[in-house]
Write a protein that holds these residues in place. Structure first.
Motif, PDB file in Angstrom:
ATOM      1  N   GLY A   1      23.818  44.587   6.113  1.00  0.00           N
ATOM      2  CA  GLY A   1      25.102  44.041   6.511  1.00  0.00           C
ATOM      3  C   GLY A   1      25.041  42.558   6.783  1.00  0.00           C
ATOM      4  N   PRO A   2      25.999  42.041   7.561  1.00  0.00           N
ATOM      5  CA  PRO A   2      25.978  40.617   7.902  1.00  0.00           C
ATOM      6  C   PRO A   2      24.652  40.233   8.548  1.00  0.00           C
ATOM      7  N   ALA A   3      24.134  39.066   8.182  1.00  0.00           N
ATOM      8  CA  ALA A   3      22.792  38.650   8.622  1.00  0.00           C
ATOM      9  C   ALA A   3      22.883  38.045  10.014  1.00  0.00           C
ATOM     10  N   VAL A   4      22.950  38.926  11.012  1.00  0.00           N
ATOM     11  CA  VAL A   4      23.064  38.496  12.401  1.00  0.00           C
ATOM     12  C   VAL A   4      21.821  38.958  13.160  1.00  0.00           C
ATOM     13  N   PRO A   5      21.476  38.274  14.261  1.00  0.00           N
ATOM     14  CA  PRO A   5      20.332  38.713  15.060  1.00  0.00           C
ATOM     15  C   PRO A   5      20.568  40.092  15.676  1.00  0.00           C
ATOM     16  N   ASP A   6      19.509  40.836  15.846  1.00  0.00           N
ATOM     17  CA  ASP A   6      19.547  42.060  16.636  1.00  0.00           C
ATOM     18  C   ASP A   6      19.614  41.629  18.103  1.00  0.00           C
ATOM     19  N   GLU A   7      20.798  41.694  18.684  1.00  0.00           N
ATOM     20  CA  GLU A   7      20.986  41.143  20.026  1.00  0.00           C
ATOM     21  C   GLU A   7      20.172  41.882  21.080  1.00  0.00           C
ATOM     22  N   THR A   8      19.783  43.136  20.782  1.00  0.00           N
ATOM     23  CA  THR A   8      18.975  43.862  21.772  1.00  0.00           C
ATOM     24  C   THR A   8      17.569  43.293  21.874  1.00  0.00           C
ATOM     25  N   LEU A   9      17.164  42.436  20.915  1.00  0.00           N
ATOM     26  CA  LEU A   9      15.833  41.830  20.957  1.00  0.00           C
ATOM     27  C   LEU A   9      15.784  40.549  21.779  1.00  0.00           C
ATOM     28  N   LEU A  10      16.922  39.978  22.107  1.00  0.00           N
ATOM     29  CA  LEU A  10      16.922  38.684  22.782  1.00  0.00           C
ATOM     30  C   LEU A  10      16.221  38.744  24.127  1.00  0.00           C
ATOM     31  N   ALA A  11      16.598  39.706  24.961  1.00  0.00           N
ATOM     32  CA  ALA A  11      15.974  39.801  26.285  1.00  0.00           C
ATOM     33  C   ALA A  11      14.496  40.147  26.184  1.00  0.00           C
ATOM     34  N   PRO A  12      14.081  41.123  25.356  1.00  0.00           N
ATOM     35  CA  PRO A  12      12.647  41.402  25.232  1.00  0.00           C
ATOM     36  C   PRO A  12      11.819  40.185  24.805  1.00  0.00           C
ATOM     37  N   LEU A  13      12.419  39.298  24.013  1.00  0.00           N
ATOM     38  CA  LEU A  13      11.712  38.107  23.572  1.00  0.00           C
ATOM     39  C   LEU A  13      11.916  36.926  24.517  1.00  0.00           C
ATOM     40  N   GLY A  14      12.644  37.144  25.601  1.00  0.00           N
ATOM     41  CA  GLY A  14      12.856  36.075  26.570  1.00  0.00           C
ATOM     42  C   GLY A  14      13.769  34.985  26.052  1.00  0.00           C
ATOM     43  N   LEU A  15      14.640  35.306  25.074  1.00  0.00           N
ATOM     44  CA  LEU A  15      15.556  34.337  24.501  1.00  0.00           C
ATOM     45  C   LEU A  15      16.880  34.349  25.262  1.00  0.00           C
ATOM     46  N   PRO A  16      17.630  33.276  25.198  1.00  0.00           N
ATOM     47  CA  PRO A  16      18.893  33.207  25.950  1.00  0.00           C
ATOM     48  C   PRO A  16      19.843  34.323  25.533  1.00  0.00           C
ATOM     49  N   PRO A  17      20.497  34.974  26.476  1.00  0.00           N
ATOM     50  CA  PRO A  17      21.383  36.097  26.143  1.00  0.00           C
ATOM     51  C   PRO A  17      22.614  35.678  25.378  1.00  0.00           C
ATOM     52  N   THR A  18      22.956  34.406  25.422  1.00  0.00           N
ATOM     53  CA  THR A  18      24.143  33.928  24.717  1.00  0.00           C
ATOM     54  C   THR A  18      23.839  33.431  23.317  1.00  0.00           C
ATOM     55  N   ALA A  19      22.540  33.503  22.909  1.00  0.00           N
ATOM     56  CA  ALA A  19      22.158  32.989  21.589  1.00  0.00           C
ATOM     57  C   ALA A  19      22.873  33.764  20.503  1.00  0.00           C
ATOM     58  N   GLN A  20      23.292  33.075  19.483  1.00  0.00           N
ATOM     59  CA  GLN A  20      23.973  33.700  18.339  1.00  0.00           C
ATOM     60  C   GLN A  20      23.361  33.181  17.037  1.00  0.00           C
TER      61      GLN A  20
END
Length: 418
Positions: free
Chosen positions: A399-418
């Motif tokens: 589908g659309p090439a978007v980040p898996d948002e559930t991975l942001l917190a496990p990777l310590g990335l900002p929760p608002t990252a898009q």
């Protein structure tokens, strides 16, 4: 006065030298594999000239190009919170050519590296075998330390080092080998890898005394494999030591390559009972119409891995023991723990069929544990990888090439990252 001026100048030079006597500063990285690690072949089965995929070919490899946002992907990675890319590159086109054709391939790679650094990212340039052309596969090159294939490989590494040094040592690091398949760890191997890694470091240092080198242990590059490496033979302050964290493979790589069902092991092991895991897998096989005989054959394939997984009761504490092994090795070599580098880690996601992979919540707990343990020692890490259709990916696989948002917190990335 002249003596005082000389002293001040000398102190300044010494301070500058000590500031440079450290590896490239890296924190959070993302692996980019499909772009340059699968060089297209022509009709004859040789590498296309000029080699390597264009960016459009990479992005359109398994989904329409218009599924990607118009933004440059490396600027996007920077915006997501990554500060470097571990860029894996097939050495085959470099080994297959010399002279002007090799230089043409290096020019393609030089342009690619400069594109990434222009986005504000540093680059760990990783020579990473593929198996597309047998003559330039890992199996063909991995011979004795004094063999002709190894000599050709090392000469190619020197050419790559020259190209990267020209980009700038404050922007790039060179990782001359990925997951060596030499096996001193099982007592049947030789000292070939020790000699090869030592020679590679020495050859790169003849090109640049300061470029960051990423060295690794033999036996596939896991953390325990560093224990067989004598870094005192070549260590200097500008070297990082890579390990890949996929332990235990029975969890991170839940699949059966020749067909079958292996999925749903939890992380940590104590979070779900073996009985429940087996019942869930049976239900998935039943729903797919897998017959009784086939199911019994499948259990024979996977029961040993399940036994071992639950017997060791895998969790963060068990993983921490592996990190401690690596840190203890580093200490024995006079190397600071923050010069260890977790160059790959990740978990195969459960696919839609349910015959392979881990559930998202288990994957995310594993990633959180691995990332936090690395960071607790000041180690840089690179998640495997940015985008692919194979189940271990930061960008969702369809589908659309978007980040898996559930991975942001496990990777310590900002929760608002898009």
């Amino acid at each position: 006065m002249k003596n005082r001026s000389f002293a001040i100048a000398l102190i300044s030079l010494l301070a500058l030298g000590s500031a440079q006597a450290a590896p490239l500063v890296l924190h959070r990285g993302i692996g980019v594999h499909d772009w340059l690690n699968w060089a297209p072949l022509d009709a004859s089965g040789n590498y296309r000239q000029p080699p390597y995929n264009t960016m459009s070919e990479w992005l359109s490899g398994y989904r329409p190009l218009d599924a990607w946002p118009a933004q440059d992907q490396f600027e996007r990675m920077k915006g997501l919170g990554f500060d470097f890319v571990r860029l894996s590159v097939d050495p085959g086109p470099l080994l297959a050519n010399d002279g002007a054709q090799r230089q043409a391939a290096l020019d393609v790679l030089d342009k690619a590296v400069r594109h990434v650094v222009a986005a504000g990212l540093k680059v760990v340039f990783n020579l990473h075998f593929s198996s597309q052309v047998d003559a330039y596969s890992q199996e063909a090159i991995e011979q004795g330390a004094d063999s002709e294939p190894v000599a050709r490989y090392n000469a190619m590494v020197v050419d790559v080092a020259k190209m990267l040094a020209a980009v700038g040592i404050e922007k790039v690091a060179i990782e001359p080998y990925n997951e060596p398949h030499y096996y001193p760890c099982d007592d049947t191997g030789t000292d070939d890898w020790q000699r090869i890694q030592t020679a590679q470091v020495q050859m790169i240092r003849a090109v640049s005394p300061d470029i960051t080198i990423v060295a690794t242990g033999a036996c596939g590059g896991d953390i325990a494999d560093l224990l067989n490496l004598d870094a005192t033979a070549f260590d200097d302050p500008n070297i990082l030591y890579s390990f890949h964290m996929y332990d235990p493979h029975s969890f991170t790589h839940q699949r059966i390559d020749d067909g079958g069902w292996a999925s749903g092991l939890p992380w940590p092991a104590s979070s779900r009972s073996r009985k429940d895991v087996e019942a869930d897998l049976t239900a998935r096989m039943d729903a797919a119409g897998v017959g009784f005989v086939e199911q019994q054959a499948n259990w024979l394939k996977i029961s040993g891995d399940i036994d071992d997984y639950y017997a060791r009761n895998w969790d963060k504490a068990e993983m921490a023991k592996l990190f401690a092994q690596g840190v203890d090795w580093a200490k024995s070599q006079g190397i600071a723990a923050d010069r260890l580098f977790m160059g790959e880690f990740g978990v195969i996601d459960m696919n839609a069929k349910g015959d392979s992979g881990a559930l998202p919540e288990d994957r995310n707990r594993y990633i959180t544990d691995a990332r936090s343990l690395a960071e607790s020692y000041g180690m840089a890490w690179a998640y495997w990888e940015y985008a692919n259709p194979y189940g271990m990916t930061f960008i969702v696989p369809t589908g659309p090439a978007v980040p898996d948002e559930t991975l942001l917190a496990p990777l310590g990335l900002p929760p608002t990252a898009q």
